[in-house]
Design a protein around this motif. Structure first.
Motif, PDB file in Angstrom:
ATOM      1  N   ALA A   6       0.831  -1.211   0.000  1.00  0.00           N
ATOM      2  CA  ALA A   6       0.000   0.000   0.000  1.00  0.00           C
ATOM      3  C   ALA A   6       0.863   1.258   0.000  1.00  0.00           C
ATOM      4  N   LEU A   7       1.887   1.276   0.835  1.00  0.00           N
ATOM      5  CA  LEU A   7       2.768   2.446   0.892  1.00  0.00           C
ATOM      6  C   LEU A   7       3.522   2.618  -0.423  1.00  0.00           C
ATOM      7  N   TYR A   8       3.956   1.508  -1.015  1.00  0.00           N
ATOM      8  CA  TYR A   8       4.718   1.555  -2.266  1.00  0.00           C
ATOM      9  C   TYR A   8       3.889   2.170  -3.391  1.00  0.00           C
ATOM     10  N   VAL A   9       2.687   1.643  -3.629  1.00  0.00           N
ATOM     11  CA  VAL A   9       1.894   2.135  -4.771  1.00  0.00           C
ATOM     12  C   VAL A   9       1.456   3.577  -4.550  1.00  0.00           C
ATOM     13  N   SER A  10       1.332   4.001  -3.287  1.00  0.00           N
ATOM     14  CA  SER A  10       0.984   5.384  -2.997  1.00  0.00           C
ATOM     15  C   SER A  10       2.179   6.312  -3.238  1.00  0.00           C
ATOM     16  N   GLU A  11       3.340   5.951  -2.700  1.00  0.00           N
ATOM     17  CA  GLU A  11       4.528   6.785  -2.843  1.00  0.00           C
ATOM     18  C   GLU A  11       4.983   6.875  -4.307  1.00  0.00           C
ATOM     19  N   LYS A  12       4.788   5.796  -5.049  1.00  0.00           N
ATOM     20  CA  LYS A  12       5.183   5.779  -6.460  1.00  0.00           C
ATOM     21  C   LYS A  12       4.096   6.361  -7.366  1.00  0.00           C
ATOM     22  N   LYS A  13       3.020   6.856  -6.730  1.00  0.00           N
ATOM     23  CA  LYS A  13       1.908   7.492  -7.436  1.00  0.00           C
ATOM     24  C   LYS A  13       1.310   6.571  -8.514  1.00  0.00           C
ATOM     25  N   LEU A  14       1.257   5.288  -8.192  1.00  0.00           N
ATOM     26  CA  LEU A  14       0.584   4.332  -9.067  1.00  0.00           C
ATOM     27  C   LEU A  14      -0.921   4.335  -8.825  1.00  0.00           C
ATOM     28  N   VAL A  15      -1.334   4.994  -7.741  1.00  0.00           N
ATOM     29  CA  VAL A  15      -2.744   5.096  -7.406  1.00  0.00           C
ATOM     30  C   VAL A  15      -2.945   6.343  -6.566  1.00  0.00           C
ATOM     31  N   ASN A  16      -4.138   6.921  -6.616  1.00  0.00           N
ATOM     32  CA  ASN A  16      -4.442   8.104  -5.807  1.00  0.00           C
ATOM     33  C   ASN A  16      -5.865   7.983  -5.283  1.00  0.00           C
ATOM     34  N   LYS A  17      -6.030   7.163  -4.253  1.00  0.00           N
ATOM     35  CA  LYS A  17      -7.345   6.963  -3.647  1.00  0.00           C
ATOM     36  C   LYS A  17      -7.136   6.480  -2.214  1.00  0.00           C
ATOM     37  N   PRO A  18      -8.079   6.733  -1.317  1.00  0.00           N
ATOM     38  CA  PRO A  18      -7.873   6.404   0.103  1.00  0.00           C
ATOM     39  C   PRO A  18      -7.897   4.915   0.410  1.00  0.00           C
ATOM     40  N   VAL A  19      -8.689   4.147  -0.340  1.00  0.00           N
ATOM     41  CA  VAL A  19      -8.787   2.710  -0.116  1.00  0.00           C
ATOM     42  C   VAL A  19      -8.396   1.994  -1.398  1.00  0.00           C
ATOM     43  N   ILE A  20      -7.446   1.069  -1.288  1.00  0.00           N
ATOM     44  CA  ILE A  20      -6.924   0.352  -2.446  1.00  0.00           C
ATOM     45  C   ILE A  20      -7.402  -1.089  -2.387  1.00  0.00           C
ATOM     46  N   ARG A  21      -7.979  -1.560  -3.472  1.00  0.00           N
ATOM     47  CA  ARG A  21      -8.424  -2.955  -3.557  1.00  0.00           C
ATOM     48  C   ARG A  21      -7.388  -3.758  -4.328  1.00  0.00           C
ATOM     49  N   VAL A  22      -6.948  -4.864  -3.722  1.00  0.00           N
ATOM     50  CA  VAL A  22      -5.833  -5.638  -4.263  1.00  0.00           C
ATOM     51  C   VAL A  22      -6.240  -7.102  -4.411  1.00  0.00           C
ATOM     52  N   GLN A  23      -5.951  -7.653  -5.571  1.00  0.00           N
ATOM     53  CA  GLN A  23      -6.245  -9.060  -5.875  1.00  0.00           C
ATOM     54  C   GLN A  23      -5.080  -9.933  -5.424  1.00  0.00           C
ATOM     55  N   THR A  24      -5.377 -10.950  -4.609  1.00  0.00           N
ATOM     56  CA  THR A  24      -4.366 -11.930  -4.210  1.00  0.00           C
ATOM     57  C   THR A  24      -4.775 -13.299  -4.759  1.00  0.00           C
ATOM     58  N   ALA A  25      -3.942 -14.286  -4.530  1.00  0.00           N
ATOM     59  CA  ALA A  25      -4.239 -15.632  -5.016  1.00  0.00           C
ATOM     60  C   ALA A  25      -5.449 -16.242  -4.332  1.00  0.00           C
ATOM     61  N   LYS A  26      -5.841 -15.712  -3.165  1.00  0.00           N
ATOM     62  CA  LYS A  26      -6.971 -16.288  -2.430  1.00  0.00           C
ATOM     63  C   LYS A  26      -8.083 -15.272  -2.168  1.00  0.00           C
ATOM     64  N   GLY A  27      -8.176 -14.237  -3.027  1.00  0.00           N
ATOM     65  CA  GLY A  27      -9.269 -13.288  -2.847  1.00  0.00           C
ATOM     66  C   GLY A  27      -8.785 -11.846  -2.855  1.00  0.00           C
ATOM     67  N   VAL A  28      -9.713 -10.925  -2.574  1.00  0.00           N
ATOM     68  CA  VAL A  28      -9.428  -9.485  -2.611  1.00  0.00           C
ATOM     69  C   VAL A  28      -9.289  -8.956  -1.190  1.00  0.00           C
TER      70      VAL A  28
END
Length: 269
Positions: free
Chosen positions: A76-98
């Motif tokens: 979460a910190l990485y994608v925010s600092e690298k400005k890959l996303v700009n939103k308060p809540v990030i939804r992430v897909q893993t191998a066993k769900g979101v």
């Protein structure tokens, strides 16, 4: 990056093409001849429409696993600092769900780890029916263990003192015990009082780490199922503390803790 000393190599696989092989991970994870880390994390484009990223995790031995709570906070910190996303809540897909990640102040990240899975077949764990504890044999000695999946399999033992926990013997044996068909992370939990526990974890494919976020979640779930813990618990790990909340079956597990950058560089793969 690291989350309470559980350290990661994080790769942006969105702005560049990355193909990782298990032998590369094993070489890079070596702390003398490589970069050194507990797990390698890949930030990839989403594979489904309702998420922002795909999150992949490789253990130091090159095996790919389903979930890593400390890694999720670093993600979460990485994608925010690298400005890959700009939103308060990030939804992430893993191998066993979101899972959902929320950045707070001073580097704190809250991760909605989803609902724990307690049915043996879903963990997976070999047992006939769900139970708060199971008896498991290790070299002729019977141990009471809780089995929980937080998207990855966990076994949790309640002990008197984490300082003398037999991680290298019992932990290593249970990690690859036949009743855990996909191996498991093994947590040793000392309950100080219902709102505070101490925990050490022998992680699948990595050995003992400074902290295990999904292990902290599994430990609180296990303690709650045994009727020993409150719904909000502070978990002290060798690398620092996490705050875990679980309101019981049917509810998700929430984990709050820090994440930090250590250094950046380039490596030829």
């Amino acid at each position: 990056m690291h989350g309470l000393g559980n350290d990661f190599m994080v790769i942006d696989a969105i702005s560049q093409h990355v193909h990782i092989r298990p032998e590369q991970v094993k070489r890079l994870s070596d702390r003398h001849f490589g970069i050194g880390f507990d797990q390698l994390l890949l930030v990839e484009p989403p594979g489904q429409p309702d998420v922002d990223f795909r999150y992949r995790i490789f253990n130091a031995d090159g095996s790919e696993v389903e979930q890593c709570g400390n890694g999720a906070r670093c993600f979460a910190l990485y994608v925010s600092e690298k400005k890959l996303v700009n939103k308060p809540v990030i939804r992430v897909q893993t191998a066993k769900g979101v899972i959902e990640l929320k950045l707070g102040e001073e580097g704190l990240v809250t991760v909605d780890m989803g609902k724990p899975r307690l049915t043996p077949a879903d963990i997976p764990f070999l047992a006939e029916a769900p139970a708060p504890t199971y008896q498991i044999d290790v070299q002729g000695v019977q141990y009471d263990i809780s089995a929980v999946s937080m998207g990855n399999p966990h076994g949790v033992l309640v002990i008197d003192d984490v300082l003398t926990a037999p991680l290298e013997s019992v932990g290593a044996t249970l990690e690859s015990h036949e009743r855990f068909p996909e191996r498991a992370n093994i947590g040793f939990m000392e309950i100080v009082h219902p709102g505070f526990v101490k925990l050490r974890v022998f992680e699948r494919g990595a050995g003992e780490t400074m902290a295990c976020g999904s292990g902290a979640c599994a430990a609180v779930v296990a303690g709650r199922l045994r009727g020993l813990l409150d719904s909000r618990v502070e978990v002290k790990l060798p690398g620092g503390n996490l705050r875990i909340q679980w309101d019981g079956e049917g509810h998700p597990v929430l984990m709050e803790g820090p994440a930090a950058f250590v250094f950046e560089g380039q490596v030829r793969l």
